[in-house]
Structures are given as structure tokens and as C-alpha cells.
Design a protein around this motif. Structure first.
Motif, PDB file in Angstrom:
ATOM      1  N   TRP A 149       0.835  -1.204   0.000  1.00 29.85           N
ATOM      2  CA  TRP A 149       0.000   0.000   0.000  1.00 29.85           C
ATOM      3  C   TRP A 149       0.875   1.263   0.000  1.00 29.85           C
ATOM      4  N   ARG A 153       1.105   3.993  -3.030  1.00 29.62           N
ATOM      5  CA  ARG A 153       0.719   5.377  -2.847  1.00 29.62           C
ATOM      6  C   ARG A 153       1.891   6.348  -3.078  1.00 29.62           C
ATOM      7  N   GLU A 353      -7.782   6.533   0.803  1.00 29.04           N
ATOM      8  CA  GLU A 353      -7.980   5.308   0.043  1.00 29.04           C
ATOM      9  C   GLU A 353      -9.405   4.786   0.221  1.00 29.04           C
TER      10      GLU A 353
END
Ligand code: MGD
Ligand code: MGD
Ligand code: SF4
Ligand code: MO
Length: 761
Positions: A149, A153, A353
Motif C-alpha cells: 500500500w 501510494r 484510500e
């Protein structure tokens, strides 16, 4: 160099994700014993290196307890052998029934490969397509999803940290001397220690074997890395060690980071992390002034309190100091296929998110992976959307996910469960059917672990042994189940089969034409390749058909990088595939450049993103100086449940005798704690947590951080010797761990901090 006789074969070690190239000499009465294993000097990444474990791969390949027949569970829980046709027919019928009644999204696929075998998962795409399976989980989805993640990002892809070339290298919660998991770990550690111009920094509560090679060891208190890493970032910001021009050119959001970290009380945070502020500041200063800096993290923070936040801090430290896209830092790699990619999702209007979530528990799906630590909780309830069936392949989740007993109960409650493995694992023992797979040295295999920059390599390994009797490779198992489900009409793909007879070029043209007109080919892709191209690739080589497909995609998607490695022109994919098949070792699939690490960042302005709002806000929890997890009078030890030791290898080797007298199983504590709690060295003790208890031998180790205890991973598996005796095999760690102790962002379990007590047994 030891002399080797004729029967020597090139392959790779399957005991950790370094996958070193090895040369195996086969011998013994049946010609199937690994009589000698040595490093392969020609392997481009491992270059002849192996660790202590590889010489004993024979214990994986040849030590008893191998499954030799499909098994079906009787109603009393015992197993009976059945023939392949019966097993496949019944499995196909039961899976079809679940699919029909509840839909494919109620079937979970868990696994797809371990440390050495990812063609399993690639082929299973066909089975998943046939069953319309939506949820895929594996070991990575209880370990590296926080990392995926953060990478997704901030950078938008997977990078390779180049500790080998860095002037300053850092390991945070990683002990490569024992766990390897990188190229040539031990030579690297020796080289960096010898070089006066280079520095190694280790962050680990324990004085690890890796820390012995470090210039600076930050012996952080367990679970307090977030304060340690925030203090390092704080020092770097406050001492103006940032490359502001570089940041302006390559990063967004760095101004907010500067403001925030100017407000971090560096000395207070360092002290709270259990560190002398001066030592932490010295490390931070060295990082800030480094010509190149690379950091590798691992389970010590990925399975510890605040794990995703620490990963974010680690990348902030690397990226805010400009350590990206140049030698000795990190570069964006290209891969033939990914075990895990950087997360790509949608953001809501506030830049947060918008995760897709599991139907019952609401846990987030990161990089398309189902968070395994929630699986039992998803199953054990009366929610309509709960899972109804489970397929486990080349993984042992009952052994490797938290709270084994809860998961056992969950699997038993399902309408249907299937395990495909080489052994009757702890998970297989809960399943309705168990199918025996050929081993990783009996079939074509490969891994998709991301490694190597700027040259990206891939190693397609050929079998070095014939399949053990009555076992099948997974692609054949998948194909038979798909066919038994009646999903393919006889002759349906005959045109492709015929094109394959004409060679790879005809097949490619026919395949791409058929693909665009028939959506079923995409749905069953690996299956179609296996059955229509596979038979033309040579005896026993059908399983490599999926690699042909991956080569086509790679050379289209990364045409520039592939061309630099010689895979160019309209026939690039076939060239690459032919080279892999012909080679006895790893092949360079593409060459990247450091500049491309910038142009490939998928953000519209090709900039690195320093702000992840959710994690940026989470920094506020550090201000309160309150640990996320604590020990107590009742449970005074922080137990690290699953340490990598010289003779542990996840669940790959089940025979405990492979350690040959080296006792990897003991529970270790610091001698001072032994005295404090009156627990003598060598005593048999009771180890208890809120979840479970066990009896284990105790050993003192002055490497341990006081107040902590540690048991190895990969123990407690059942194994029977040739006389039928069950051999003792250490602590089954996940009968002690708490499934509710999970990272708040990624849902990964916090195995490195399990509150525990120890008493004399
Ligand atoms: N020998 C062997 N090698 C292996 C494996 C194996 O089973 N055996 N498994 C492979 C796999 S799948 C993986 S994922 C890797 C894992 O490799 P590593 O992550 O390197 O191995 P671990 O021993 O699990 O954990 C690393 C360190 O975390 C430290 N630690 C514990 N608590 C904390 C904490 O709060 N903060 C910090 N900073 N550190 C902490 C421990 O002291 C330990 O030294 O190893 C791979 N290599
Ligand atoms: N408490 C605690 N739990 C942990 C950890 C920890 O440190 N502490 N570590 C976690 C980590 S990082 C990981 S990676 C996981 C690992 O956990 P798992 O993914 O469950 O373990 P593996 O060893 O990868 O499982 C490999 C399985 O594949 C089987 N196998 C081997 N070769 C083949 C083959 O060719 N075909 C098939 N079908 N099967 C085959 C083996 O028998 C074994 O059952 O454990 C996790 N669990
Ligand atoms: S470092 Fe890993 S892959 Fe290499 S020999 Fe050791 S266990 Fe095998
Ligand atoms: Mo792992």
C-alpha cells in the motif's frame, strides 16, 4: 571447489525468497538423493553463494511423509485413499455446487506457491477463472500488504532497495544473517563491515547476528520503531539535511512533511523508543549526509505494532533524503509477473484510500489480496456473504495464520475444502480432499519474487527428477478439475491447438486473434495455454506454456527494457521464451535505467508522493507516548512468535531431523530475566498467552532484549519417522497468537509482540 561427478543439475534453492542458484548432484540407490548441493557460480544474482540451509534441501525432496495418493476425509475425520479420477470428479462436482448455489465469490483461493514455486499460482488463475473466484489470499497477504500500500501510494510500483551498493545501508526488523531473503547476505555483511567508507545500521531489539556486523545498532524497545523512525526523520528535517532542490523537482507534499517533522521532539521520541538520543542522532546524521542510502525492512516491523506506519516512515526517510533513482538507493523494477504489486486503488474526495472491503469483517483488500488474518472471522458467522469453500495450494495457513485452532474450526465449518500439497499438512488435515502434488524438483518451476535492478532477471527451472509415483503437477490438476466441471466443450480450442503445431509464431497470431473474439480464453487463460500450446513444447513441458504468455505480455508492456536485453522486434516474446527454455539458468529479461525510475512513476507529474493522509494523521498517535501493545504483570514478556534461525524454513521442510543436532527449537530469554523470574537455563517451561499454552525447553541468550522472549517459526509440524514415531518438533507458534492483534491499516498480524508468561512446567 569440490569436484562433482556427471549427474549434476542446475536449479534453485526453495528455502527462502533469495532462491539462490544451486548445482545438485543426484545419486543414491534410486538416483534421486541430493548427494551434494553447492552454489551455482553462473547464477547472475547469487553468484555461487548459498547459506547453511541449501545443502539440506534433500530433507524437502526425499524425507518421508510425502503424499502419494489423493485422499478423502471420512465422516469420522480419518482419511481414505481414492484414485485420481474419483477425486477429481467429486471435487469438481462439489466446487460446481458451491459456485452454483452461492457464487464464485464465496470460494477463497489460498496460496499458489511458497518460497520456490509460483507457477502453481499462475496456473491457478485458470481454475479461479473457471470458478469465478474473487478472493485470493496467500502468505504475502499476512505480511507485505502494508508495504504494498505504501509503495503504491508513494511511488506507484515495487522498488528494489540496493543495499549492496549503498554507502549507508540499514536493516529495520530484518536479520539477513539468518533469514537471508536477499542476494548473498553473508558476503554482503562481511564486505560492508570491512569497508571504512560504508556504514551499516541495524534497528532490532535483539543483538542479532546481523547487528554483529553493524556500525550502529539501535536496540529499539520492541514495538516502538515508530518513535525511533520518526525521531530519525525529525533529526534529518531539523538539521536541514534535506535536498530541497531535488525534492522540488521530484516530490509532492514534502513541505507538509517538513512542517510536521520540525515539531517532533527528537530526544523524547528516542528515549521513549529505548534509545540514547545521541546514538539515534548519530545514525540520523549519517543517513542525512550519505551519498547513497538504502533501507530494507522485514517482519520485525511488518509484524509488529504500528507496522504500516513504520513502513511509511521508512520510505519517508529514504525518499525525503533523495535516495531514489540512483545507484545504491532504489529503482523501480520490471517483472515478468508479480507476487505482489504496488497497490493501485481509488481515492475518495479527501485523498483517502477507498479500499474494497471484505463482506463480513470489512477488512481492506490491498493489491487484490484477501487479508488472511481475517479469514477465520469471515467464515465463522451466519452472514449470508460468508465464504463457503476454500482451496489451499502450496501453503499451510492453519500453521501460518494467527490462532490456528480458530481457523481449524472455520475450515471444518465450510461446505467444501481442498488442499493440494506434497505433504499431509496441518491445513490438509482439516480439508475434505487432499491432492498430492509433484515436488518443486520434479516439475518446471519459477518464482516471481521481485529482485535485481537495473538488470531484471527470471529463472525458469527445469525438473531434475521424474515426478514421484501417483503425483501430478498443479497445472494438470487444475486442467482436470476444469474439464470435469464440464466448462469446456470437446474440440472447443482445437483451432489453437492446430496453430500450435505450426510453431510459436503461428500460435501467437492465432492466440491473439482468438483472445479478442472469445472472452472465455481470457477467463481460462493458463488452462487454454496449457492444453493448446503445452503439448507442442516438448515431453513434460506443458506447464511452461503460461511462461510463453507472460513473455508476450512482458515484451509488449516493457518493450524498451526488454529490447535492451535483446528481446526486440515483432517476435520479442517468442525470443525471450525460447531463451528461457534453452537456458540452464536465469535469464536477463529486461534492463532498466535509473532515469526510468522517475518516468515510470504513474502519477500525472511523475512525482513521488510524500503524503499519505491516513498515515500522516496517524503520526499524531505518537505524540501521546503510549505504546500500542504492552506487557503486564500477568503477561510480563513480549514474545516474538516466529524468529528465523539457522534451521527454520517456514513449512517447507517438515522433518525436524534436518537440523542435525543443532537445536533450533528452544524458547529464548535474556539471562537477567531468567534470574528475575527464577527460570533456569535449560529448564522445561510452560509458555502461556491469552490464546493458548505449550511446554517448551528454555535457553538463555544474551542477544535477547530484556523483557522479551522468542520462539522460532516453522516448528510444531507433525512428522512421523520410518518407525512410525511422531518426532518432537518445537512450538506451534500460531496456537499461541491472537488473531485480533492486527495492524489497523493492512490487517497484518502483530506476531512480534505477543504478551506472554513463562513458568516452570
Ligand atoms: N532461516 C530462515 N530464513 C528465512 C525464513 C525461514 O523460515 N527460515 N523465512 C523467509 C520468510 S518467508 C521471511 S518473510 C523472511 C523474514 O525474515 P526476517 O524478518 O529477517 O526474520 P525474523 O526473524 O522473523 O524477524 C527479524 C527480526 O525482527 C526482530 N524484531 C522483533 N520485534 C521487533 C521490533 O519490535 N522491532 C524491530 N525493529 N525488530 C523486531 C527480531 O529480533 C528479528 O531479528 O525470512 C525468510 N528467510
Ligand atoms: N506466528 C508466526 N506466523 C507466521 C510467521 C511468523 O513469523 N510468525 N511468518 C509468516 C510468513 S512471513 C510466511 S511467508 C508464512 C509462511 O506460511 P505458508 O505460506 O503457510 O508456508 P510455506 O512454507 O510457504 O508453505 C509451503 C507449503 O507448500 C508445500 N509445498 C512444497 N512444495 C510444494 C509443491 O511443489 N506443490 C504444492 N502444492 N505444495 C508444495 C509445503 O509442504 C507447505 O505445506 O508464515 C507466516 N506465519
Ligand atoms: S539464502 Fe535462501 S535461497 Fe539461498 S541457499 Fe540460503 S535458504 Fe536457500
Ligand atoms: Mo514471509
Amino acid at each position: 571447489m569440490p569436484e562433482v561427478s556427471g549427474n549434476v543439475h542446475s536449479t534453485a534453492c526453495n528455502l527462502c525468497f533469495a532462491n539462490c542458484g544451486v548445482k545438485v548432484e543426484l545419486g543414491g540407490e534410486d538416483g534421486r538423493q541430493f548427494v551434494k548441493v553447492r552454489g551455482d557460480n553462473d547464477h547472475p544474482a547469487s553468484k555461487g553463494y548459498i547459506c547453511n540451509k541449501a545443502t539440506r534441501i534433500d530433507y524437502y525432496q526425499n524425507s518421508g511423509n510425502r503424499l502419494t495418493s489423493p485422499m478423502r476425509r471420512r465422516s469420522d475425520g480419518s482419511y481414505e485413499e481414492v484414485d485420481w479420477d474419483t477425486a477429481i470428479a467429486e471435487i469438481a462436482a462439489k466446487l460446481s455446487a458451491v459456485k452454483q448455489q452461492y457464487g464464485g465469490e464465496r470460494i477463497i483461493y489460498y496460496g499458489g506457491g511458497g518460497q520456490g514455486n509460483h507457477l502453481v499460482g499462475a496456473s491457478a488463475m485458470g481454475l479461479r477463472g473457471a470458478l469465478e473466484v474473487k478472493y485470493k489470499a496467500n502468505a504475502i497477504s499476512q505480511e507485505k500488504t502494508g508495504l504494498a500500500w505504501v509503495l503504491g501510494r508513494m511511488i506507484g510500483g515495487v522498488t528494489h532497495p540496493e543495499v549492496h551498493h549503498a554507502q549507508v545501508a540499514m536493516f529495520v526488523g530484518k536479520n539477513p544473517f539468518m533469514s537471508n531473503g536477499m542476494d548473498r547476505a553473508r558476503p554482503f555483511l562481511r564486505e560492508i563491515r570491512k569497508d571504512p567508507n560504508r556504514t551499516l545500521i541495524v534497528v532490532d531489539p535483539r543483538r542479532t547476528e546481523t547487528a554483529d556486523f553493524a556500525d550502529i545498532h539501535l536496540a529499539v524497545k520492541p514495538g516502538r520503531d515508530a518513535w525511533c523512525m520518526a525521531a530519525i526523520m525529525g533529526h534529518i528535517v531539523q538539521e536541514n539535511l534535506l535536498p530541497l532542490d531535488w525534492l522540488a523537482q521530484h516530490a509532492n507534499g514534502f513541505e507538509n512533511i517538513i512542517t510536521r517533522f520540525n515539531a517532533i521532539p527528537v530526544d523524547d521520541f528516542a528515549t521513549f523508543a529505548g534509545l540514547k538520543p545521541d546514538l539515534l542522532r548519530r545514525a540520523a546524521q549519517i543517513i542525512g549526509e550519505a551519498q547513497s542510502f538504502a533501507l530494507e525492512e522485514d517482519l520485525g516491523i511488518e509484524m509488529a505494532p504500528h507496522s504500516t506506519l513504520v513502513t511509511y516512515l521508512n520510505f519517508l526517510i529514504m525518499l525525503m533524503t533523495g535516495n531514489y533513482g540512483k545507484l545504491g538507493t532504489q529503482g523501480l523494477i520490471t517483472q515478468l509477473a508479480q507476487v505482489i504489486g504496488g497497490h493501485t486503488g481509488n481515492l475518495d474526495n479527501d485523498g483517502r484510500e477507498a479500499f474494497e472491503r471484505l463482506p463480513v469483517t470489512g477488512a481492506p483488500i490491498i493489491s487484490g489480496l484477501y487479508p488472511g488474518a481475517y479469514m477465520a472471522d469471515e467464515i465463522l458467522n451466519d452472514h449470508d456473504a460468508r465464504p463457503r469453500a476454500l482451496i489451499v495450494e502450496s501453503s499451510n495457513p492453519v500453521h501460518s495464520l494467527p490462532d490456528a485452532n480458530h481457523l481449524r474450526k472455520a475450515i471444518r465449518s465450510l461446505d467444501f475444502s481442498l488442499a493440494v500439497d506434497v505433504a499431509l499438512t496441518e491445513t490438509a488435515r482439516e480439508c475434505d480432499y487432499v491432492l498430492p502434488a509433484s515436488s518443486q524438483y520434479e516439475k518446471w518451476e519459477a518464482t516471481f519474487f521481485p529482485r535485481n535492478f537495473p538488470a531484471n532477471i527470471f529463472y525458469l527451472r527445469r525438473p531434475i527428477l521424474a515426478p514421484a509415483a501417483n503425483t501430478l503437477g498443479e497445472p494438470e490438476i487444475h486442467a482436470r478439475i476444469i474439464e470435469a466441471m464440464g466448462l469446456v466443450e470437446p474440440g472447443e480450442f482445437d483451432a489453437l491447438y492446430t496453430a500450435g503445431e505450426q510453431g510459436l509464431e503461428s500460435y501467437r497470431d492465432a492466440f491473439f486473434a482468438a483472445m479478442s473474439s472469445n472472452p472465455k480464453i481470457g477467463q481460462l487463460l493458463p488452462y487454454v495455454l496449457y492444453r493448446t500450446l503445452g503439448p507442442h513444447l516438448g515431453e513434460g513441458e506443458a506447464a511452461t506454456a503460461i511462461i510463453w504468455g507472460l513473455c508476450q505480455v512482458y515484451t509488449l508492456k516493457h518493450a524498451t527494457e526488454a529490447a535492451r536485453a535483446g528481446w526486440d522486434g515483432p517476435d520479442a516474446g517468442n525470443k525471450l521464451f525460447r531463451a528461457m527454455k534453452a537456458s540452464d539458468g536465469a535469464v536477463v529479461i529486461g534492463e532498466s535505467t535509473y532515469e526510468e525510475s522517475f518516468s515510470r512513476i504513474p502519477h500525472p507529474d511523475n512525482k513521488l508522493q510524500m503524503l499519505i493522509p491516513e498515515l500522516f494523521e496517524e503520526l499524531d498517535v505518537l505524540d501521546t507516548l503510549e505504546p500500542l501493545l504492552e506487557t503486564s504483570d500477568e503477561y510480563p514478556f513480549a514474545l516474538a512468535a516466529g524468529e528465523r534461525r539457522a534451521y527454520t524454513a517456514n513449512c517447507v521442510i517438515r522433518d525436524p531431523r534436518w537440523a542435525k543436532g543443532q537445536h533450533p527449537m528452544a524458547l529464548t530469554i535474556h539471562p537477567d530475566d531468567g534470574e528475575k523470574y527464577k527460570l533456569p537455563d535449560g529448564a522445561t517451561v510452560k509458555l502461556e498467552t491469552a490464546t493458548g499454552s505449550t511446554i517448551v525447553d528454555l535457553a538463555y541468550s544474551d542477544r535477547m532484549h530484556p523483557g522479551t522472549a522468542s520462539v522460532p517459526n516453522g516448528q510444531g509440524m507433525s512428522f512421523t519417522d520410518e518407525q512410525g514415531n511422531e518426532l518432537p518438533s518445537g512450538v506451534f507458534a500460531n496456537e499461541l497468537t491472537d488473531r485480533k492483534s492486527r495492524d489497523r491499516f493492512a490487517g497484518t498480524p502483530l506476531h512480534k509482540f505477543v504478551p506472554a508468561r513463562i513458568s516452570l512446567a
